[in-house]
Enzyme design. Sequence first.
Site, PDB file in Angstrom:
ATOM      1  N   SER A  85       0.841  -1.260   0.008  1.00 34.36           N
ATOM      2  CA  SER A  85       0.083  -0.019  -0.020  1.00 34.36           C
ATOM      3  C   SER A  85       0.853   1.044   0.004  1.00 34.36           C
ATOM      4  CB  SER A  85      -1.067  -0.036   1.129  1.00 34.36           C
ATOM      5  OG  SER A  85      -0.315   0.145   2.438  1.00 34.36           O
ATOM      6  N   THR A 104      -2.160   2.714   3.118  1.00 34.16           N
ATOM      7  CA  THR A 104      -1.355   4.063   3.260  1.00 34.16           C
ATOM      8  C   THR A 104      -0.810   3.779   4.690  1.00 34.16           C
ATOM      9  OG1 THR A 104      -3.010   5.258   1.995  1.00 34.16           O
ATOM     10  CG2 THR A 104      -2.026   6.375   3.536  1.00 34.16           C
ATOM     11  N   THR A 146       1.694   6.901   0.687  1.00 37.76           N
ATOM     12  CA  THR A 146       0.585   5.956   0.015  1.00 37.76           C
ATOM     13  C   THR A 146       0.867   5.514  -1.492  1.00 37.76           C
ATOM     14  OG1 THR A 146      -1.694   5.341  -0.094  1.00 37.76           O
ATOM     15  CG2 THR A 146      -1.080   7.385  -0.675  1.00 37.76           C
ATOM     16  N   ARG A 163      -4.973   9.790 -10.768  1.00 44.52           N
ATOM     17  CA  ARG A 163      -5.859   9.757  -9.690  1.00 44.52           C
ATOM     18  C   ARG A 163      -5.132  10.302  -8.541  1.00 44.52           C
ATOM     19  NH1 ARG A 163      -6.114   7.356  -4.390  1.00 44.52           N
ATOM     20  NH2 ARG A 163      -8.301   7.628  -3.783  1.00 44.52           N
ATOM     21  N   VAL A 164      -5.443  11.254  -7.815  1.00 43.37           N
ATOM     22  CA  VAL A 164      -4.894  11.555  -6.649  1.00 43.37           C
ATOM     23  C   VAL A 164      -5.762  11.720  -5.488  1.00 43.37           C
ATOM     24  CG1 VAL A 164      -3.758  13.567  -5.102  1.00 43.37           C
ATOM     25  CG2 VAL A 164      -2.871  13.025  -7.768  1.00 43.37           C
ATOM     26  N   GLY A 165      -5.435  10.714  -4.379  1.00 45.07           N
ATOM     27  CA  GLY A 165      -6.378  10.737  -3.188  1.00 45.07           C
ATOM     28  C   GLY A 165      -5.826  11.738  -2.148  1.00 45.07           C
ATOM     29  N   ASP A 166      -6.339  11.449  -0.771  1.00 50.04           N
ATOM     30  CA  ASP A 166      -6.173  12.322   0.120  1.00 50.04           C
ATOM     31  C   ASP A 166      -4.854  12.748   0.715  1.00 50.04           C
ATOM     32  OD1 ASP A 166      -6.425   9.870   1.306  1.00 50.04           O
ATOM     33  OD2 ASP A 166      -6.741  10.461   3.311  1.00 50.04           O
ATOM     34  N   THR A 179      -6.387   7.039   6.849  1.00 52.72           N
ATOM     35  CA  THR A 179      -6.143   6.031   5.631  1.00 52.72           C
ATOM     36  C   THR A 179      -7.442   5.568   5.329  1.00 52.72           C
ATOM     37  OG1 THR A 179      -6.004   4.278   7.388  1.00 52.72           O
ATOM     38  CG2 THR A 179      -4.083   5.340   6.769  1.00 52.72           C
ATOM     39  N   GLY A 180      -7.516   4.834   4.187  1.00 47.32           N
ATOM     40  CA  GLY A 180      -8.957   4.604   3.729  1.00 47.32           C
ATOM     41  C   GLY A 180      -9.271   5.310   2.343  1.00 47.32           C
ATOM     42  N   GLY A 211      -9.575   7.951   0.071  1.00 50.83           N
ATOM     43  CA  GLY A 211      -9.445   9.075   0.335  1.00 50.83           C
ATOM     44  C   GLY A 211     -10.261  10.374  -0.269  1.00 50.83           C
TER      45      GLY A 211
HETATM   46  N1  GLY Z   1      -5.856   7.402   1.581  1.00 54.35           N
HETATM   47  C1  GLY Z   1      -5.302   6.979   0.398  1.00 54.35           C
HETATM   48  C2  GLY Z   1      -6.006   7.045  -0.830  1.00 54.35           C
HETATM   49  O1  GLY Z   1      -7.107   7.171  -0.996  1.00 54.35           O
HETATM   50  O2  GLY Z   1      -5.256   7.324  -1.851  1.00 54.35           O
END
Ligand code: GLY
Length: 342
Positions: A82, A194, A212, A222-225, A245-246, A248
């Site tokens: 991850s 993450t 992450t 794609r970009v998460g949080d 985590t989880g 995003g």
């Molecule tokens: N929390 C990590 C992501 O969604 O990329």
Amino acid sequence: MEDRLSRRTFFGVTGGAAVAAALPSPALPLRPGGAARAAAVSSENGLRAVTRAMELVAGGTDTLDAAVEGVKIQELDPADNSVGYGGLPNEDGVVQLDASCMHGPTRRAGAVAGLEGIKTPSEVARLVLKYTDHILLVGEGAKRFALSYGFREEELLTPESRQLWLTWRANRGNDDDWLNVPENERLVARPTGTINLNVVNSRGDVSSVTTTSGLAWKIPGRVGDSPLVGAGQYTDNDIGAAGSTGRGEAVIMVCGGFLTVEHMRRGMAPTDACLETLKRVLRATPPRLLLPDGRPSFNLNFYAVNKRGDSGAASFFPGRYAAHDGKAGTLRDTAHLYQRSS
Ligand code: GLY
């Protein structure tokens, strides 16, 4: 002109006391004697990270440097798929890494997103924080920035993560030219791993890092949080730090890291602050992501530490997190809003 007038009117009418009341509340008081208790809190994969970070903090290392050294253990571990090296790739089979960090004492932040070929994005995020007047570098620019500091470009897929991606590609649908992989070969669900790590030292100085490989098989780009300051992590040296985590996308919708720190500013304990943020996420969740009984169809975790050294974590469904109280690092149960679906 109008703006100047309205500002003057505002100050004239409200007076100094009201203006002071509108300013952010003061720093969280430390423990009696003016000290904090050094502490670290992290995601379930962060037991080695909290332990390493606390060893370093005990020896006088800055909290951000300690946090980065902690999460690097996971970034460099090919078995953690991850994060960093061995992280699961996007739908094209390319590993794109995200990370961000904040340093409480200097009130600075740094981040990278969509970084390819560099195993430790947390270190690159810290370089953005230390040496630029920017906060977030992405993609090719982030890679060139890293290379300029002597990082080596490397293959981030391990034989195992490549195999998982090949299996996913073969089995993702019946309407393509890839033959399905037999069911007895391993297929993983769509993980969003993450690592988030928040650290406070005995002076009450706080830092946070999140790193992450993001959502497995994501749409390229794609970009998460995680690399978004205020979402995947946030530090205010007056109050504490928090991260997630989880899924995003759910965290971004409520600025989850920032919101959790704001809950602590209003007096909540870290665990309660994390639970309150989860409730806000739920209110922002569209029906397509809710089960028929109203529970979310995804999990999410928040971790928080305050300036005094109290820490906690919460998730939608039962989970674990890593915490270190200055004596030992342990895995603990998260507070949670729901039981698992039966
Ligand atoms: N929390 C990590 C992501 O969604 O990329």
